[in-house]
Design an enzyme around this catalytic site. Sequence first.
Site, PDB file in Angstrom:
ATOM      1  N   TYR A 117     -91.120  10.910 -23.927  1.00 42.80           N
ATOM      2  CA  TYR A 117     -91.062  12.104 -24.733  1.00 42.80           C
ATOM      3  C   TYR A 117     -89.507  12.177 -25.257  1.00 42.80           C
ATOM      4  CZ  TYR A 117     -90.818  16.958 -25.961  1.00 42.80           C
ATOM      5  OH  TYR A 117     -90.300  18.026 -26.346  1.00 42.80           O
ATOM      6  N   HIS A 131     -87.717  27.264 -23.785  1.00 46.39           N
ATOM      7  CA  HIS A 131     -88.215  28.313 -24.036  1.00 46.39           C
ATOM      8  C   HIS A 131     -89.833  28.642 -23.543  1.00 46.39           C
ATOM      9  CE1 HIS A 131     -88.166  25.842 -27.573  1.00 46.39           C
ATOM     10  NE2 HIS A 131     -89.620  26.654 -27.898  1.00 46.39           N
ATOM     11  N   THR A 136     -92.469  27.071 -15.475  1.00 44.17           N
ATOM     12  CA  THR A 136     -92.336  28.665 -15.406  1.00 44.17           C
ATOM     13  C   THR A 136     -93.709  29.052 -15.374  1.00 44.17           C
ATOM     14  OG1 THR A 136     -92.532  28.434 -17.737  1.00 44.17           O
ATOM     15  CG2 THR A 136     -90.315  28.674 -16.814  1.00 44.17           C
ATOM     16  N   LYS A 192     -96.546  27.892 -14.265  1.00 38.66           N
ATOM     17  CA  LYS A 192     -97.166  27.296 -13.270  1.00 38.66           C
ATOM     18  C   LYS A 192     -96.771  28.237 -12.210  1.00 38.66           C
ATOM     19  CE  LYS A 192     -97.675  23.260 -10.168  1.00 38.66           C
ATOM     20  NZ  LYS A 192     -97.213  21.889 -10.042  1.00 38.66           N
ATOM     21  N   GLN A 229     -97.914  27.007 -28.044  1.00 36.78           N
ATOM     22  CA  GLN A 229     -96.937  28.381 -27.801  1.00 36.78           C
ATOM     23  C   GLN A 229     -96.162  28.753 -28.851  1.00 36.78           C
ATOM     24  OE1 GLN A 229     -93.972  29.222 -24.299  1.00 36.78           O
ATOM     25  NE2 GLN A 229     -92.967  28.125 -25.594  1.00 36.78           N
ATOM     26  N   PHE A 233     -96.509  23.653 -17.461  1.00 40.41           N
ATOM     27  CA  PHE A 233     -94.985  23.706 -17.284  1.00 40.41           C
ATOM     28  C   PHE A 233     -94.602  24.708 -16.175  1.00 40.41           C
ATOM     29  CE2 PHE A 233     -96.553  22.847 -21.534  1.00 40.41           C
ATOM     30  CZ  PHE A 233     -95.812  21.744 -21.839  1.00 40.41           C
ATOM     31  N   SER A 255     -85.380  18.493 -29.348  1.00 41.32           N
ATOM     32  CA  SER A 255     -85.549  19.008 -27.884  1.00 41.32           C
ATOM     33  C   SER A 255     -84.226  18.693 -27.080  1.00 41.32           C
ATOM     34  CB  SER A 255     -86.668  18.555 -27.442  1.00 41.32           C
ATOM     35  OG  SER A 255     -86.549  18.761 -25.635  1.00 41.32           O
ATOM     36  N   GLY A 260     -98.041  26.811 -21.726  1.00 44.80           N
ATOM     37  CA  GLY A 260     -99.154  26.136 -20.994  1.00 44.80           C
ATOM     38  C   GLY A 260     -99.117  26.249 -19.340  1.00 44.80           C
ATOM     39  N   GLU A 276     -84.311  17.973 -24.336  1.00 43.41           N
ATOM     40  CA  GLU A 276     -84.554  16.549 -23.463  1.00 43.41           C
ATOM     41  C   GLU A 276     -83.945  15.349 -23.988  1.00 43.41           C
ATOM     42  OE1 GLU A 276     -86.988  15.450 -20.976  1.00 43.41           O
ATOM     43  OE2 GLU A 276     -86.444  17.437 -20.202  1.00 43.41           O
TER      44      GLU A 276
HETATM   45  P1  NAP Z   1     -97.322  22.997 -27.096  1.00 42.61           P
HETATM   46  O1  NAP Z   1     -97.780  24.337 -26.716  1.00 42.61           O
HETATM   47  O2  NAP Z   1     -97.649  21.824 -26.273  1.00 42.61           O
HETATM   48  O3  NAP Z   1     -98.072  22.863 -28.535  1.00 42.61           O
HETATM   49  C1  NAP Z   1     -98.275  21.474 -29.057  1.00 42.61           C
HETATM   50  C2  NAP Z   1     -99.104  21.665 -30.447  1.00 42.61           C
HETATM   51  O4  NAP Z   1     -99.032  20.341 -30.986  1.00 42.61           O
HETATM   52  C3  NAP Z   1    -100.525  22.137 -30.055  1.00 42.61           C
HETATM   53  O5  NAP Z   1    -100.769  23.031 -31.345  1.00 42.61           O
HETATM   54  C4  NAP Z   1    -101.275  20.860 -30.105  1.00 42.61           C
HETATM   55  O6  NAP Z   1    -102.548  20.846 -30.700  1.00 42.61           O
HETATM   56  C5  NAP Z   1    -100.521  20.080 -31.391  1.00 42.61           C
HETATM   57  N1  NAP Z   1    -100.806  18.752 -31.393  1.00 42.61           N
HETATM   58  C6  NAP Z   1    -100.573  17.730 -30.570  1.00 42.61           C
HETATM   59  N2  NAP Z   1    -100.938  16.532 -31.098  1.00 42.61           N
HETATM   60  C7  NAP Z   1    -101.077  16.721 -32.383  1.00 42.61           C
HETATM   61  C8  NAP Z   1    -101.489  16.034 -33.301  1.00 42.61           C
HETATM   62  N3  NAP Z   1    -101.696  14.491 -33.219  1.00 42.61           N
HETATM   63  N4  NAP Z   1    -101.730  16.230 -34.645  1.00 42.61           N
HETATM   64  C9  NAP Z   1    -101.501  17.528 -34.806  1.00 42.61           C
HETATM   65  N5  NAP Z   1    -101.236  18.766 -33.870  1.00 42.61           N
HETATM   66  C10 NAP Z   1    -101.147  18.165 -32.620  1.00 42.61           C
HETATM   67  O7  NAP Z   1     -95.840  22.907 -27.399  1.00 42.61           O
HETATM   68  P2  NAP Z   1     -94.686  24.213 -27.590  1.00 42.61           P
HETATM   69  O8  NAP Z   1     -93.957  24.399 -26.386  1.00 42.61           O
HETATM   70  O9  NAP Z   1     -95.195  25.077 -28.541  1.00 42.61           O
HETATM   71  O10 NAP Z   1     -93.643  23.383 -28.506  1.00 42.61           O
HETATM   72  C11 NAP Z   1     -93.661  23.283 -30.003  1.00 42.61           C
HETATM   73  C12 NAP Z   1     -92.787  22.203 -30.257  1.00 42.61           C
HETATM   74  O11 NAP Z   1     -91.438  22.299 -29.763  1.00 42.61           O
HETATM   75  C13 NAP Z   1     -93.158  20.728 -29.789  1.00 42.61           C
HETATM   76  O12 NAP Z   1     -92.913  19.712 -30.735  1.00 42.61           O
HETATM   77  C14 NAP Z   1     -92.308  20.389 -28.646  1.00 42.61           C
HETATM   78  O13 NAP Z   1     -92.031  19.222 -28.321  1.00 42.61           O
HETATM   79  C15 NAP Z   1     -91.031  21.068 -29.002  1.00 42.61           C
HETATM   80  N6  NAP Z   1     -90.027  21.792 -28.076  1.00 42.61           N
HETATM   81  C16 NAP Z   1     -90.567  22.721 -27.067  1.00 42.61           C
HETATM   82  C17 NAP Z   1     -89.628  23.194 -26.272  1.00 42.61           C
HETATM   83  C18 NAP Z   1     -90.285  24.336 -25.490  1.00 42.61           C
HETATM   84  O14 NAP Z   1     -89.437  24.395 -24.192  1.00 42.61           O
HETATM   85  N7  NAP Z   1     -91.350  25.014 -25.469  1.00 42.61           N
HETATM   86  C19 NAP Z   1     -88.096  22.934 -26.087  1.00 42.61           C
HETATM   87  C20 NAP Z   1     -87.807  22.009 -27.258  1.00 42.61           C
HETATM   88  C21 NAP Z   1     -88.590  21.482 -28.170  1.00 42.61           C
HETATM   89  P3  NAP Z   1    -103.814  21.208 -29.489  1.00 42.61           P
HETATM   90  O15 NAP Z   1    -104.058  22.646 -29.491  1.00 42.61           O
HETATM   91  O16 NAP Z   1    -105.014  20.773 -30.226  1.00 42.61           O
HETATM   92  O17 NAP Z   1    -103.367  20.329 -28.430  1.00 42.61           O
HETATM   93  O1  G4F Z   2     -91.396  22.964 -17.341  1.00 44.04           O
HETATM   94  P1  G4F Z   2     -91.274  21.426 -17.390  1.00 44.04           P
HETATM   95  O2  G4F Z   2     -92.419  20.555 -17.362  1.00 44.04           O
HETATM   96  O3  G4F Z   2     -90.377  21.425 -18.717  1.00 44.04           O
HETATM   97  P2  G4F Z   2     -89.304  20.211 -19.402  1.00 44.04           P
HETATM   98  O4  G4F Z   2     -89.666  18.940 -18.782  1.00 44.04           O
HETATM   99  O5  G4F Z   2     -88.018  20.655 -19.113  1.00 44.04           O
HETATM  100  O6  G4F Z   2     -89.874  20.210 -20.826  1.00 44.04           O
HETATM  101  C1  G4F Z   2     -90.061  21.252 -21.526  1.00 44.04           C
HETATM  102  O7  G4F Z   2     -88.826  21.524 -21.934  1.00 44.04           O
HETATM  103  C2  G4F Z   2     -88.265  20.786 -22.918  1.00 44.04           C
HETATM  104  C3  G4F Z   2     -86.857  21.186 -23.646  1.00 44.04           C
HETATM  105  O8  G4F Z   2     -85.995  20.659 -22.502  1.00 44.04           O
HETATM  106  C4  G4F Z   2     -89.335  20.561 -24.298  1.00 44.04           C
HETATM  107  F1  G4F Z   2     -88.723  19.469 -25.091  1.00 44.04           F
HETATM  108  C5  G4F Z   2     -90.543  19.838 -23.624  1.00 44.04           C
HETATM  109  O9  G4F Z   2     -91.595  19.762 -24.549  1.00 44.04           O
HETATM  110  C6  G4F Z   2     -91.237  20.953 -22.477  1.00 44.04           C
HETATM  111  O10 G4F Z   2     -91.316  22.114 -23.340  1.00 44.04           O
HETATM  112  O11 G4F Z   2     -90.219  20.850 -16.199  1.00 44.04           O
HETATM  113  C7  G4F Z   2     -88.901  21.680 -15.911  1.00 44.04           C
HETATM  114  C8  G4F Z   2     -88.306  21.195 -14.736  1.00 44.04           C
HETATM  115  C9  G4F Z   2     -88.145  19.710 -14.609  1.00 44.04           C
HETATM  116  O12 G4F Z   2     -87.181  19.236 -14.098  1.00 44.04           O
HETATM  117  C10 G4F Z   2     -89.205  19.396 -13.700  1.00 44.04           C
HETATM  118  O13 G4F Z   2     -89.002  18.325 -12.806  1.00 44.04           O
HETATM  119  O14 G4F Z   2     -89.287  21.764 -13.579  1.00 44.04           O
HETATM  120  C11 G4F Z   2     -89.196  20.612 -12.627  1.00 44.04           C
HETATM  121  N1  G4F Z   2     -90.372  20.856 -12.030  1.00 44.04           N
HETATM  122  C12 G4F Z   2     -90.607  21.119 -10.710  1.00 44.04           C
HETATM  123  N2  G4F Z   2     -91.884  21.246 -10.013  1.00 44.04           N
HETATM  124  C13 G4F Z   2     -91.567  20.857 -12.325  1.00 44.04           C
HETATM  125  C14 G4F Z   2     -92.375  21.125 -11.259  1.00 44.04           C
HETATM  126  N3  G4F Z   2     -92.147  20.733 -13.628  1.00 44.04           N
HETATM  127  C15 G4F Z   2     -93.635  20.774 -13.690  1.00 44.04           C
HETATM  128  N4  G4F Z   2     -94.086  20.757 -14.898  1.00 44.04           N
HETATM  129  N5  G4F Z   2     -94.369  21.102 -12.697  1.00 44.04           N
HETATM  130  C16 G4F Z   2     -93.973  21.032 -11.407  1.00 44.04           C
HETATM  131  O15 G4F Z   2     -94.620  21.319 -10.438  1.00 44.04           O
END
Ligand code: NAP
Ligand code: G4F
Length: 325
Positions: free
Chosen positions: A149, A179, A190, A192, A14, A188, A125, A185, A127
Amino acid sequence: MSKRRALITGITGQDGSYLADFLLEQGYEVIGMVRRTSTINFARIHHIQDKITLVSGDLLDQGSILAILQEYKPQEIYNLAAQSFVPASWKQPVFTGEVTALGVTRMLEGIRTVNPEIRFYQASSSEMFGKVQEVPQKESTPFYPRSPYGVAKVYGHWITVNYRESYDLFACSGILFNHESPRRGLEFVTRKITYNVAKIKLGLSQQLALGNLDSKRDWGFAGDYVRAMWLMLQQDSPDDYVVGTGETHSVEELCETAFSYLGLDWHDYVIQDPRFMRPAEVDLLVSDPGKARRVLGWEPDVSFTELIQMMVDADLATLKKEHNL
Ligand code: NAP
Ligand code: G4F
């Protein structure tokens, strides 16, 4: 003047896709590191594939990282790659540690040995705050991660700080709160919810099974957050920043917002399923983004309601097209 060159790990994810869009708009040459998979998963970057260079590498493989840094000579690196789905980190804790924690060290070692002038962004993060020690959470709030994680991200954060202090690298840790976007995906919460709301509205589904409805998150729009990543690397000195909206909402409020947008009552469709409960939960996240506002001049543009409506609209449009409706 030659273009600035940035390397993005996780470009197929994303954030990687939004950051690539943003850096291209800023006139960058964008190199994306992708791992080898048997099926190509470039859907999020399909629209810019002819404008970027994709190179094969893996955060698990030190040699591939060194080779990319030597060959492509980026000035900036955005390390977004990770095993990023929290529930999967209990199922695969060692793998999560290898990629999400040690992967950061592999990248930093590459920078230290190949070119210590490279500016580095680490995707940390909220988290990491886990069982929160302070409300709202800011840069100085102590960490208390609640999942493998979260623990891996704490390692990634501190190794970034350590390489900055040990080797004087320009290394920044962005502590980003949740975000989301239409490119999120499907597993997650939101996405879903927005995807299933759209399916229910179109008569393609009748029910949505969720886990904990009480947890609260500070949800923003991914397109706003990649701007903050870039701003961190444009400062005079490296530092760490919390990035979020400063607002929090429960999963239940998220259901209410998404279902009511299409004239539906979420109580009629949502069931709770223990399969989606976590061994340890993060109950409440809410940011204090004051430092990012003051130093980076960063503010989010998209509100919570706008974000959810944008995601529902996008899912409706996609499903209608897929099903010829
Ligand atoms: P994401 O959609 O799950 O994307 C993860 C990316 O990492 C994908 O491109 C995946 O490739 C790649 N990847 C996984 N394992 C790898 C490996 N071994 N070598 C190289 N690439 C690899 O995550 P995102 O939501 O964009 O988040 C981006 C980053 O910000 C992550 O580090 C996440 O933990 C962090 N973060 C996200 C949030 C959020 O709310 N989105 C908040 C805080 C921090 P494939 O496509 O091949 O799987
Ligand atoms: O959308 P979530 O899976 O995100 P979560 O666990 O907060 O993690 C995401 O944000 C982090 C930043 O704080 C990133 F670092 C991390 O990589 C990822 O992007 O779940 C959000 C909340 C949780 O409390 C979970 O228990 O939603 C609750 N939830 C309730 N029902 C659910 C569901 N989560 C998921 N994934 N699926 C459910 O059915």
